[in-house]
Design a protein around this motif. Structure first.
Motif, PDB file in Angstrom:
ATOM      1  N   GLU A 184      88.133  29.293  15.596  1.00 16.49           N
ATOM      2  CA  GLU A 184      87.476  29.278  14.284  1.00 16.49           C
ATOM      3  C   GLU A 184      88.351  29.945  13.231  1.00 16.49           C
ATOM      4  O   GLU A 184      88.517  29.429  12.112  1.00 16.49           O
ATOM      5  N   LYS A 185      88.927  31.085  13.573  1.00 15.78           N
ATOM      6  CA  LYS A 185      89.800  31.802  12.628  1.00 15.78           C
ATOM      7  C   LYS A 185      90.985  30.942  12.208  1.00 15.78           C
ATOM      8  O   LYS A 185      91.307  30.831  11.018  1.00 15.78           O
ATOM      9  N   LEU A 186      91.655  30.349  13.185  1.00 17.64           N
ATOM     10  CA  LEU A 186      92.843  29.545  12.891  1.00 17.64           C
ATOM     11  C   LEU A 186      92.495  28.352  12.013  1.00 17.64           C
ATOM     12  O   LEU A 186      93.192  28.064  11.038  1.00 17.64           O
ATOM     13  N   TYR A 187      91.433  27.653  12.381  1.00 20.79           N
ATOM     14  CA  TYR A 187      91.076  26.443  11.629  1.00 20.79           C
ATOM     15  C   TYR A 187      90.678  26.783  10.197  1.00 20.79           C
ATOM     16  O   TYR A 187      91.130  26.133   9.241  1.00 20.79           O
ATOM     17  N   LYS A 188      89.837  27.787  10.031  1.00 23.08           N
ATOM     18  CA  LYS A 188      89.348  28.130   8.694  1.00 23.08           C
ATOM     19  C   LYS A 188      90.424  28.781   7.826  1.00 23.08           C
ATOM     20  O   LYS A 188      90.306  28.805   6.595  1.00 23.08           O
ATOM     21  N   ALA A 189      91.486  29.287   8.479  1.00 20.51           N
ATOM     22  CA  ALA A 189      92.614  29.839   7.723  1.00 20.51           C
ATOM     23  C   ALA A 189      93.647  28.753   7.397  1.00 20.51           C
ATOM     24  O   ALA A 189      94.659  29.036   6.765  1.00 20.51           O
ATOM     25  N   GLY A 190      93.382  27.529   7.827  1.00 18.27           N
ATOM     26  CA  GLY A 190      94.295  26.422   7.548  1.00 18.27           C
ATOM     27  C   GLY A 190      95.555  26.443   8.385  1.00 18.27           C
ATOM     28  O   GLY A 190      96.560  25.848   8.005  1.00 18.27           O
ATOM     29  N   LYS A 191      95.507  27.088   9.538  1.00 17.88           N
ATOM     30  CA  LYS A 191      96.693  27.200  10.391  1.00 17.88           C
ATOM     31  C   LYS A 191      96.792  26.082  11.425  1.00 17.88           C
ATOM     32  O   LYS A 191      97.812  25.929  12.078  1.00 17.88           O
ATOM     33  N   ILE A 192      95.704  25.332  11.610  1.00 18.99           N
ATOM     34  CA  ILE A 192      95.715  24.144  12.455  1.00 18.99           C
ATOM     35  C   ILE A 192      94.838  23.085  11.791  1.00 18.99           C
ATOM     36  O   ILE A 192      93.937  23.414  11.020  1.00 18.99           O
ATOM     37  N   LYS A 193      95.124  21.817  12.083  1.00 24.38           N
ATOM     38  CA  LYS A 193      94.357  20.724  11.508  1.00 24.38           C
ATOM     39  C   LYS A 193      93.431  20.086  12.544  1.00 24.38           C
ATOM     40  O   LYS A 193      92.353  19.605  12.219  1.00 24.38           O
ATOM     41  N   PHE A 194      93.890  20.058  13.808  1.00 25.18           N
ATOM     42  CA  PHE A 194      93.122  19.476  14.897  1.00 25.18           C
ATOM     43  C   PHE A 194      92.987  20.488  16.028  1.00 25.18           C
ATOM     44  O   PHE A 194      93.850  21.340  16.216  1.00 25.18           O
ATOM     45  N   VAL A 195      91.894  20.351  16.774  1.00 27.78           N
ATOM     46  CA  VAL A 195      91.635  21.224  17.916  1.00 27.78           C
ATOM     47  C   VAL A 195      91.594  20.371  19.185  1.00 27.78           C
ATOM     48  O   VAL A 195      90.829  19.404  19.256  1.00 27.78           O
ATOM     49  N   LEU A 196      92.416  20.726  20.151  1.00 27.53           N
ATOM     50  CA  LEU A 196      92.367  20.090  21.470  1.00 27.53           C
ATOM     51  C   LEU A 196      91.765  21.099  22.440  1.00 27.53           C
ATOM     52  O   LEU A 196      92.330  22.168  22.672  1.00 27.53           O
ATOM     53  N   ILE A 197      90.606  20.765  22.989  1.00 29.40           N
ATOM     54  CA  ILE A 197      89.962  21.633  23.967  1.00 29.40           C
ATOM     55  C   ILE A 197      90.304  21.112  25.356  1.00 29.40           C
ATOM     56  O   ILE A 197      89.985  19.975  25.690  1.00 29.40           O
ATOM     57  N   SER A 198      90.943  21.934  26.149  1.00 25.06           N
ATOM     58  CA  SER A 198      91.343  21.518  27.498  1.00 25.06           C
ATOM     59  C   SER A 198      90.667  22.414  28.520  1.00 25.06           C
ATOM     60  O   SER A 198      90.864  23.627  28.533  1.00 25.06           O
TER      61      SER A 198
END
Length: 231
Positions: free
Chosen positions: A83-97
């Motif tokens: 959540e932190k990374l995405y909302k800080a604009g540090k990633i665009k997509f999330v891959l859950i493995s």
């Protein structure tokens, strides 16, 4: 007297060999542990403001609940980190493995639901249901999802091992460290387990271990949402 002397020498030899074996059993895991730690020190980040941007962040799954049925802090802290990374604009997509070993047990689906509840759009979330172990997650991220440059999201010890696996696969990985679990007994247990995992890591790389499952390529990109999710 001679017989006693001979027995004493044999005992000394046995004791010496036993001590050598014990020393090897103690030192070897430590060497493997430190090797992984040293190789990855400059590719790990704790601060969301200082970590470089990567289009894809891969979060590694774990059981949402402990054996006692309580919320697993390892799981919770990984979700927090995504959540932190995405909302800080540090990633665009999330891959859950993660592991989806039975119909009623799916680490990725639980994590996906929580992330969506926290405001991350479902069409930027991709799932690898065959991330049964770290090697599977890393290798499949490249072979199935076409990623060679990513941010790995998990606890520090887990990120370190993932980055070494990525290097083995000619991938450029960095790690964002989720909060660690500050329980002494849990911490020591994790260290012991991780030392063994790192020894196995080098063995797997040596023999060219393959993921348990292959699959058709899945494109991670805007306008190409994953369509085979378990709804």
């Amino acid at each position: 007297m001679n017989l006693n002397f001979t027995i004493t020498k044999k005992k000394k030899k046995i004791i010496g060999i036993s001590l050598l074996v014990i020393a090897i059993l103690i030192i070897t895991p430590i060497c493997f542990y430190k090797s992984v730690e040293n190789k990855t020190a400059d590719r790990l980040y704790d601060d969301v403001n200082s970590i470089p941007y990567n289009e894809v962040g891969m979060v590694l799954g774990t059981n949402p609940k402990t054996k006692k049925g309580m919320d697993n802090p390892y799981f919770t802290y990984r979700v927090d980190a995504v959540e932190k990374l995405y909302k800080a604009g540090k990633i665009k997509f999330v891959l859950i493995s993660g592991d989806n070993k039975t119909k009623d047990y799916s680490e990725p689906d639980v994590m996906r639901e929580i992330l969506i509840e926290r405001g991350i759009p479902k069409d930027v979330i991709y799932i690898d249901y065959a991330g049964f172990r770290t090697l599977d997650s890393v290798v499949r991220a490249k072979n199935i999802f076409g990623q060679t440059k990513m941010t790995v999201i998990s606890q520090k010890f887990h990120n370190e091992r993932s980055i070494v696996l990525g290097e083995w696969q000619d991938m450029d990985l960095i790690g964002f460290n989720a909060k660690d679990v500050e329980v002494k007994r849990s911490k020591y247990k994790t260290l012991i387990r991780e030392a063994g995992a790192r020894m196995k890591l080098y063995l797997d790389m040596l023999i060219g271990k393959e993921p348990r499952f292959g699959g058709e390529p899945i494109q991670i990109a805007s306008g190409h949402p994953q369509t085979d999710l378990n709804e």
